[in-house]
Every structure is written in structure tokens, then in C-alpha cells.
Motif scaffolding. Structure first.
Motif, PDB file in Angstrom:
ATOM      1  N   ARG A 248      31.826  25.765   9.131  1.00  0.00           N
ATOM      2  CA  ARG A 248      32.874  26.796   9.188  1.00  0.00           C
ATOM      3  C   ARG A 248      33.522  26.848  10.563  1.00  0.00           C
ATOM      4  NH1 ARG A 248      31.098  32.290   6.032  1.00  0.00           N
ATOM      5  NH2 ARG A 248      33.025  32.960   7.049  1.00  0.00           N
TER       6      ARG A 248
ATOM      7  N   ALA B 103      26.339  24.662   3.853  1.00  0.00           N
ATOM      8  CA  ALA B 103      27.557  25.337   3.367  1.00  0.00           C
ATOM      9  C   ALA B 103      28.197  26.188   4.456  1.00  0.00           C
ATOM     10  CB  ALA B 103      27.215  26.210   2.162  1.00  0.00           C
ATOM     11  N   VAL B 104      27.449  26.473   5.492  1.00  0.00           N
ATOM     12  CA  VAL B 104      27.933  27.344   6.565  1.00  0.00           C
ATOM     13  C   VAL B 104      28.239  26.551   7.827  1.00  0.00           C
ATOM     14  CG1 VAL B 104      27.404  29.426   7.900  1.00  0.00           C
ATOM     15  CG2 VAL B 104      26.433  29.139   5.616  1.00  0.00           C
ATOM     16  N   ARG B 105      27.509  25.488   8.043  1.00  0.00           N
ATOM     17  CA  ARG B 105      27.556  24.778   9.325  1.00  0.00           C
ATOM     18  C   ARG B 105      28.979  24.370   9.717  1.00  0.00           C
ATOM     19  NH1 ARG B 105      23.554  22.200  12.221  1.00  0.00           N
ATOM     20  NH2 ARG B 105      22.085  22.254  10.492  1.00  0.00           N
TER      21      ARG B 105
ATOM     22  N   GLN C 128       8.604  26.191   3.699  1.00  0.00           N
ATOM     23  CA  GLN C 128       9.799  26.085   4.548  1.00  0.00           C
ATOM     24  C   GLN C 128      11.028  26.655   3.864  1.00  0.00           C
ATOM     25  OE1 GLN C 128      10.697  25.033   7.714  1.00  0.00           O
ATOM     26  NE2 GLN C 128       8.512  25.165   8.139  1.00  0.00           N
ATOM     27  N   GLY C 129      11.110  26.511   2.557  1.00  0.00           N
ATOM     28  CA  GLY C 129      12.325  26.937   1.865  1.00  0.00           C
ATOM     29  C   GLY C 129      13.405  25.863   1.956  1.00  0.00           C
ATOM     30  N   ASP C 130      14.564  26.164   1.430  1.00  0.00           N
ATOM     31  CA  ASP C 130      15.618  25.158   1.277  1.00  0.00           C
ATOM     32  C   ASP C 130      16.644  25.263   2.405  1.00  0.00           C
ATOM     33  OD1 ASP C 130      17.492  23.361   0.478  1.00  0.00           O
ATOM     34  OD2 ASP C 130      17.913  24.307  -1.463  1.00  0.00           O
ATOM     35  N   PHE C 131      16.392  24.524   3.484  1.00  0.00           N
ATOM     36  CA  PHE C 131      17.320  24.562   4.624  1.00  0.00           C
ATOM     37  C   PHE C 131      18.627  23.810   4.343  1.00  0.00           C
ATOM     38  CE2 PHE C 131      13.762  26.136   7.141  1.00  0.00           C
ATOM     39  CZ  PHE C 131      14.400  26.974   8.048  1.00  0.00           C
TER      40      PHE C 131
ATOM     41  N   LEU D  78      20.648  24.610   2.312  1.00  0.00           N
ATOM     42  CA  LEU D  78      21.645  25.647   1.997  1.00  0.00           C
ATOM     43  C   LEU D  78      22.512  25.985   3.207  1.00  0.00           C
ATOM     44  CD1 LEU D  78      19.287  27.920  -0.123  1.00  0.00           C
ATOM     45  CD2 LEU D  78      21.328  26.731  -0.994  1.00  0.00           C
ATOM     46  N   VAL D  79      22.019  25.707   4.398  1.00  0.00           N
ATOM     47  CA  VAL D  79      22.776  26.057   5.599  1.00  0.00           C
ATOM     48  C   VAL D  79      24.000  25.151   5.766  1.00  0.00           C
ATOM     49  CG1 VAL D  79      21.699  24.593   7.357  1.00  0.00           C
ATOM     50  CG2 VAL D  79      22.378  26.930   7.936  1.00  0.00           C
TER      51      VAL D  79
END
Lengths: 552, 167
Positions: free
Chosen positions: B143, B139-141, B131-134, B136-137
Motif C-alpha cells: 500500500r 495484501a497490505v505491504r 505462527q499463523g498465516d503471515f 496475509l500481510v
């Protein structure tokens, strides 16, 4: 031609239908499905075949090589008997298409962004090109309906686009996406998991993605949303008829200027006439103008629906440099859907950048063993001889690549015409493409390449290079029969009906006024659903063939 | 394999192409790999020339010219020298030659195994994808709204809401 065609033997005439749709791809499937609830007799003619899951390359060990043979994106190299040739020798970008039930959706990455609200107001907001006669909010419910029909995976909450909730969770970030995300966060720039028309869970009878990877040239799993497995099964169950391997030569018109049907070649090569009350073009931004120009006749010597002279003009193809680098650990490669996330940091206009409009950065994963070798060879990174093996091993499954999806503005000299000599296998004149890049586009490309390079550097990549000249990807086909309220400046009105021919509609990418900086399929289909609703409303109040326009 | 072609080359062209393939990708014991002139791989190359047949024939004609008319007659060093001159010309012909060799070399079972990969088609087993590291999103959510509309907002100075009109 058209109403004056002469034949030594009478051609067979088929039973008249209410609606004739030409082309079964992204837009043709959507409009067929939507109109099916009218209970009209609807027929779609498609020049290609039905594809079967076993046909797709990922079934075999030669899956990568077939991207350069019978699943090449170029019809000229692919050369199936269902393809038509395109003279693109004088175009810096090349045509990508696929002729089959499902059309280009059989062979797309399924990256599924929508146009932004600002894309519909380019003239008002940025002083270039023209505004669209429709806006995002008019299309919004059709975007949502299309997301549900196609099956879109994504993550709600992206601050760069209007709020919407994709019906399935996003594709995994994986190793590659995680590395991209860390780098982009370090730069303080926007990114978000992409909307992608790939089933990440079981969805409406479709199996979930199992990461076959090689999903652009067809999905053997059926997880990728191509319209042959999304819209068409439902349209057929609702009574729509679809005839494959039927290539249309021209649209015919009567003395009253209305379309009467189409001349086509059936699977046995027999020329036939299909009468229809209503004709809908859904043959893409090259196929549709080609057919309109091939339908020239006495009352319309420059092509059907072409009193504006704009049929074939304003071709937009989305220049798309790819910036590539290599990191020091294994990435996802081809074992995942190709695209993973987007950045809209540079999408909206900022004149300080030296160009107007903007671009999406599309973060892609890597490739398999053969394609890694070929792409590295093309960039001059893969030596022959004794050093080959060491160099190759430093790149395999270590690739990062970011596409710069640039908006190219409409320019009338970028156009589709008929080639004077080239013909398809039925003797129908083939299209010729003339396309160049504007200074604005070139400045945008340079800016995008520099920003993508910054991201790759931040991600720790080395050997960074870009494909500023290899612009045959993706070859989207837009703008060649544009929408508008002024018949002198557009081919179709604000609900897709040709100004000149009041029972002839166009629903494919031809009608785009500007191109935005995104993959077009989602918006093409939303427009097709919107036009279908306009047709149904006007059928209900008996104004479909009236003279005036007016918003639906 | 699909798209197999009739060989379409003369005996001399076949000889030259096999020798050239061995120069392009030589066997290497350190990596445990055969060269592209391996008989099985070369047979696959011949079968699979397909759409690249004419380009490959053009490349071989160029090679003969570079060799003074007879590539087969050159000693090893001279043959490698001529081949590298040919391969150094970056155009559609040499790229097609490269494609003809690479697409068969990197699907050979032995080569794939030497790379530590499974020699199989992607379907039906597919591959596992983490899946990876979600996180990280996040930091954007938060904005501010970035997109523009006719009201002129969305240039980073918006109200931070994602939009009341969105569906």
C-alpha cells in the motif's frame, strides 16, 4: 517547605552526587544508562522494590486472581506499601501504574508503537493543540537505540509508519491474529503485526517468550522487556547507583533558584537529604507533578518549576474502549502475548469523520478461565444459575477483542493536583486527578467502536459489546509538565530542562505536548535518550545551565 | 495461594455465602462439574476474600434484607429468588461478590479438568502458539505510504515508498 523546612532533629545528609534521578521506570532507566558513560556519580532513588521472577503471578495457580490484588493495575486496589494512593474519584479514567524498579514497564503489555511524524505537528497540520518543539526525525536514532536496548519484535515494511527494522521477528499471529487479518483484509483496511517489546528469540541474555500469556503483570520468563532487566543491569555495571524503597518527598532549592537535591525517606522510614548538582525527574505523568507541587516554597509558592501554572495541567490518559465478540472456534486466549497487531487505518486526521486526530486499533487476544468469566460478567453476558455453564462454555477461548487507542487532546482542566487530605504512608500529600472527555474524544471513540465492531462482524463474531464506560484501561499518564519554547506556555524547554530551574530536568511522559494514539513507552524512552544526549553535549561545551534554549 | 485472608465472616455469613455460591454456580452432572458451594472451592473462596471482604459482607447484608432478615430460613425456591434479585443489581458490590466466587471456581482442578484444560500454572512450561498465516500481510505491504509529515503527504496519495529517511 523546600529551603525553609524546619526539623526538630537534623536529618542525615548523604554524600553529594552529580546527578540524582527520581524514578527507575521507562525513562529513568534509559537516562541513567545513557548518562553512565560520562563517569559522573549518578544515583537513582526508587520508591518500589526490585522484582524477582518468582514474584510474578504466572508462577502460581492463582495467576489470574492476582491481577485484582497485589498485581492490580490500580495503586488504590493494589495497596502495596510501596504504592501511593491517588484520588481519582472525579476522573472517568483511572490511574494505572506500578511502583518498582522498572516502574510501569513491569506491568505493561509491551506493545511498542512509536508516535507518528504528524503527532509532533498537530497545530500545523490539524489546527488544534500545539506543535512539539522536537520532531520524529530528531528522535529517530533514539527510537532505534531504544528498540535495540529493550529488544523489540516486529516486521519491517509497514506502510503506515516510517520505515524501521525491529531487531527480532514478530510475535506469532496465531489463530486469533490470522482470523483478524483475514477479516481486516476483507474490509480492505490496513493492519500490521505490532512492534512488541517481547523477545521472540533469545536476546541479550534474555530467554525467548514461551507464551505464559499472563504477561501484563510481570514476565516470569524474562522475555518481556522491563527496564529492570534491560537498561538497569547495564547501567549498574557502568557505575550508576540505584537505591530501592526510597521515596522522595520534595525537591529542594537554594537561594539562587537552582535545585540542591531531594528530601526522601529511606527503607527504614528515616528522612534524609540527598544533595545533587543536577536533578532529573522520571516519576511519570502523575508522580512528577505531584512531587513538583509538593516542593512548593517561598520563592515558588505554587510549586517548583510552575511559573507557567501548567504543572499538573493538560493530563492526557488515552481513552481506550474495548470492543469484544465471540467466534465459534477456539482462539489463542491467554496462551500468547496479549497484543498481536495494529491497524492505522484511522490514525491520521480525516475531518470527514467528524473529529480531528485519530486512533490505533489494537488487536488483542483473549483471556484465561477466570478473566473470561469476570469480563463476561462485567458485560452482562454471563448468567448465574442453571444457564451459567452453557453460556460460559460458549465464550471460553472464543474471545476476540479490539482496543480503540484514542488520542485525547490537551485540556488544562484535566489535571493533577494535591489532594487536601489524602496522604501516603509517609504523610506526603497524595495526588488527585480530575479528567473528563471532550466532544472530539467522544466522537473519536464512537467512530472507533463502530469500526472495531465492523472488523469483529467480518470475523464472524457474535455477542459484540464495547466498554464505553469502563475506561480504566490503560490509564497512560501524559502531558502534565509539557515541553515548549515559551516559558509562559510550557514547563520544560525543548531539551527537557525546566524553564524556571536550570539544573532540573524532566524525562517522563509529563513532557508530552500531545498524546498521539499509541502506547507511549517507546516514545517516552526515545525522548529520555535524546534529553540525555542534550545534557552530555551541553556538559561538553559547558552550556548546560545557560539561560538560552536552542535545538541540540 | 497468595493473598489469603483470615476468613473475616461470621458463622451465619459463611453459611449464607456458601448457599449463595451454590445458587450462583450450581453443580451440573451434564458438564461433570461441582458447584461453587463445594467444600474445597468454598474454603478457597473464604481464604481468598482479601480486598473484597467488605464488599462481600455488604452483599450478604443486602441478601439478608431481601430475604426478610434470614436467608438461611428460606426454602430453595425463595432463596434462589432472593439471590437472583441481589445478583441482578449490577454495581461494584455484586461484581466483587462475583469475583470472589469466580476466581476460585475457575482455578479448581476438577473444574479446570472438566473444561478440558491443564490444571497448572503457566510458568515454566508455557504454551505452544502457532505462527499463523503471515502471507496475509502481503495484501497490505504494497500500500501507499499512509503516514503524514509536515510536507502534507501521507493521505493515501503518496508515492508508495515507505520512506527514504526511515532507519
Amino acid at each position: 517547605m523546600a529551603e525553609n523546612s524546619a526539623h526538630s532533629t537534623p536529618r542525615p545528609t548523604d554524600e553529594k552526587v552529580d546527578v540524582l534521578i527520581i524514578g527507575s521506570g521507562a525513562s529513568g532507566a534509559a537516562v541513567a544508562w545513557s548518562l553512565a558513560d560520562t563517569r559522573m556519580r549518578i544515583l537513582c532513588l526508587e520508591q518500589g522494590d526490585w522484582m524477582k521472577p518468582i514474584d510474578f503471578p504466572s508462577n502460581g495457580r492463582d495467576w489470574e486472581a492476582r491481577r485484582y490484588s497485589d498485581f492490580d493495575s490500580s495503586p488504590n486496589r493494589r495497596g502495596r506499601d510501596t504504592d501511593y494512593p491517588v484520588n481519582d474519584a472525579d476522573s472517568i479514567m483511572k490511574v494505572a501504574n506500578f511502583n518498582a524498579v522498572g516502574g510501569g514497564t513491569v506491568m505493561y503489555t509491551a506493545h511498542f508503537p512509536r508516535l507518528h511524524p504528524s503527532d509532533f505537528h498537530v497545530k500545523t497540520l490539524d489546527g488544534v493543540a500545539d506543535d512539539w518543539p522536537v520532531d520524529y526525525w530528531t528522535l529517530e536514532k533514539y527510537f532505534a537505540e531504544n528498540d535495540r536496548m529493550m529488544g523489540v519484535a516486529g516486521l519491517a515494511g509497514d506502510p503506515a509508519v516510517p520505515a524501521h527494522t525491529p531487531p527480532m521477528p514478530p510475535v506469532p499471529l496465531g489463530r486469533t491474529g490470522t482470523r483478524y487479518a483475514q477479516a481486516t483484509n476483507n474490509l480492505g483496511w490496513h493492519w500490521w503485526p505490532s512492534d512488541i517489546a517481547i523477545a521472540t528469540t533469545e536476546y541479550e541474555g534474555r530467554a525467548a517468550c514461551i507464551n505464559l500469556g499472563h504477561c501484563t503483570p510481570g514476565c516470569a520468563q524474562g522475555a518481556k522487556a522491563s527496564t529492570d532487566i534491560t537498561y538497569w543491569p547495564q547501567a549498574l555495571r557502568a557505575g550508576v547507583e540505584l537505591r530501592s524503597r526510597c521515596r522522595v518527598r520534595e525537591i529542594t532549592t537554594g537561594a539562587d533558584g537552582m535545585a540542591t537535591g531531594a528530601v526522601y525517606y529511606d527503607p527504614d522510614g528515616v528522612e534524609r537529604f540527598q544533595p545533587a548538582e543536577l536533578v532529573i525527574m522520571a516519576a511519570n505523568g502523575v508522580g512528577t507533578p505531584r512531587l513538583l507541587l509538593n516542593s512548593a516554597g517561598g520563592a515558588h509558592p505554587n510549586g517548583l518549576a510552575n511559573s507557567s501554572g501548567l504543572v499538573g495541567r493538560n493530563l492526557m490518559m488515552h481513552p481506550w474502549p474495548m470492543v469484544t465478540g465471540y467466534v465459534d472456534e477456539e482462539m489463542d486466549g491467554d496462551r500468547a502475548p496479549q497484543t498481536v497487531m495494529w491497524s492505522k487505518e484511522f490514525y491520521e486526521t480525516d475531518p470527514a469523520r467528524g473529529f480531528l486526530r485519530g486512533y490505533t486499533l489494537q488487536y488483542s487476544r483473549g483471556t484465561g478461565p477466570v478473566n473470561e468469566a469476570l469480563l463476561a460478567l462485567g458485560r452482562g453476558l454471563l448468567p448465574w444459575g442453571r444457564d451459567h455453564h452453557k453460556a460460559y462454555r460458549s465464550m471460553l477461548y472464543r474471545r476476540l477483542q479490539i482496543g480503540v487507542a484514542c488520542e485525547d487532546l490537551p485540556e488544562e482542566h484535566n489535571r493533577v493536583t494535591l489532594d487536601p487530605t489524602l496522604k501516603d504512608s509517609h504523610g506526603i500529600p497524595a495526588p488527585r486527578i480530575d479528567y473528563t472527555l471532550s466532544e472530539n474524544t467522544q466522537a473519536m471513540m464512537e467512530h472507533g467502536i463502530a469500526r472495531a465492531t465492523e472488523i469483529l462482524e467480518e470475523a464472524g463474531a457474535a455477542n459484540i459489546s464495547s466498554s464505553t464506560t469502563a475506561l480504566n484501561y490503560p490509564g497512560h499518564l501524559l502531558g502534565t509538565a509539557r515541553m515548549g519554547t515559551d516559558p509562559a506556555r510550557s514547563v520544560v524547554n525543548e531539551w527537557g530542562r525546566c524553564h524556571d530551574v536550570k539544573n532540573l530536568f524532566i524525562v517522563d511522559g509529563s513532557i508530552w505536548v500531545t498524546s498521539g494514539g499509541v502506547n507511549p513507552t517507546s516514545t517516552i524512552q526515545a525522548l529520555a535518550l535524546y534529553i540525555a544526549d542534550c545534557i552530555k553535549q551541553r556538559l561538553a561545551d559547558a552550556t548546560l545551565f545557560d539561560g538560552g534554549g536552542g535545538n541540540f | 495461594m497468595r493473598e489469603e485472608s483470615e476468613v473475616g465472616l461470621t458463622e451465619a455469613e459463611r453459611y449464607d455465602l456458601q448457599r449463595l455460591a451454590g445458587i450462583m454456580i450450581p453443580a451440573d452432572a451434564a458438564y461433570g462439574v461441582v458447584g461453587a458451594d463445594d467444600d474445597l472451592i468454598f474454603a478457597d473462596i473464604l481464604r481468598s476474600l482479601g480486598r473484597d471482604l467488605e464488599a462481600v459482607r455488604t452483599a450478604l447484608a443486602r441478601l439478608r434484607d431481601l430475604a426478610g432478615g434470614d436467608f438461611a430460613a428460606l426454602d430453595e425456591a425463595a432463596a434462589e429468588s432472593a439471590a437472583m434479585v441481589l445478583l441482578g443489581k449490577q454495581d461494584a458490590v455484586t461484581f466483587a461478590l462475583g469475583r470472589a466466587v469466580l476466581q476460585c471456581y475457575y482455578r479448581d482442578d476438577r473444574v479446570i479438568a472438566a473444561l478440558g484444560l491443564e490444571a497448572r500454572a503457566p510458568f515454566p512450561r508455557g504454551y505452544e502458539l502457532p505462527q499463523g498465516d503471515f502471507s496475509l500481510v502481503e495484501a497490505v505491504r504494497g500500500r501507499a505510504r499512509m503516514w503524514r509529515d509536515l510536507d502534507g503527504t501521507g493521505d493515501g496519495t503518496g508515492d508508495g515508498a515507505t520512506d527514504a529517511k526511515g532507519g
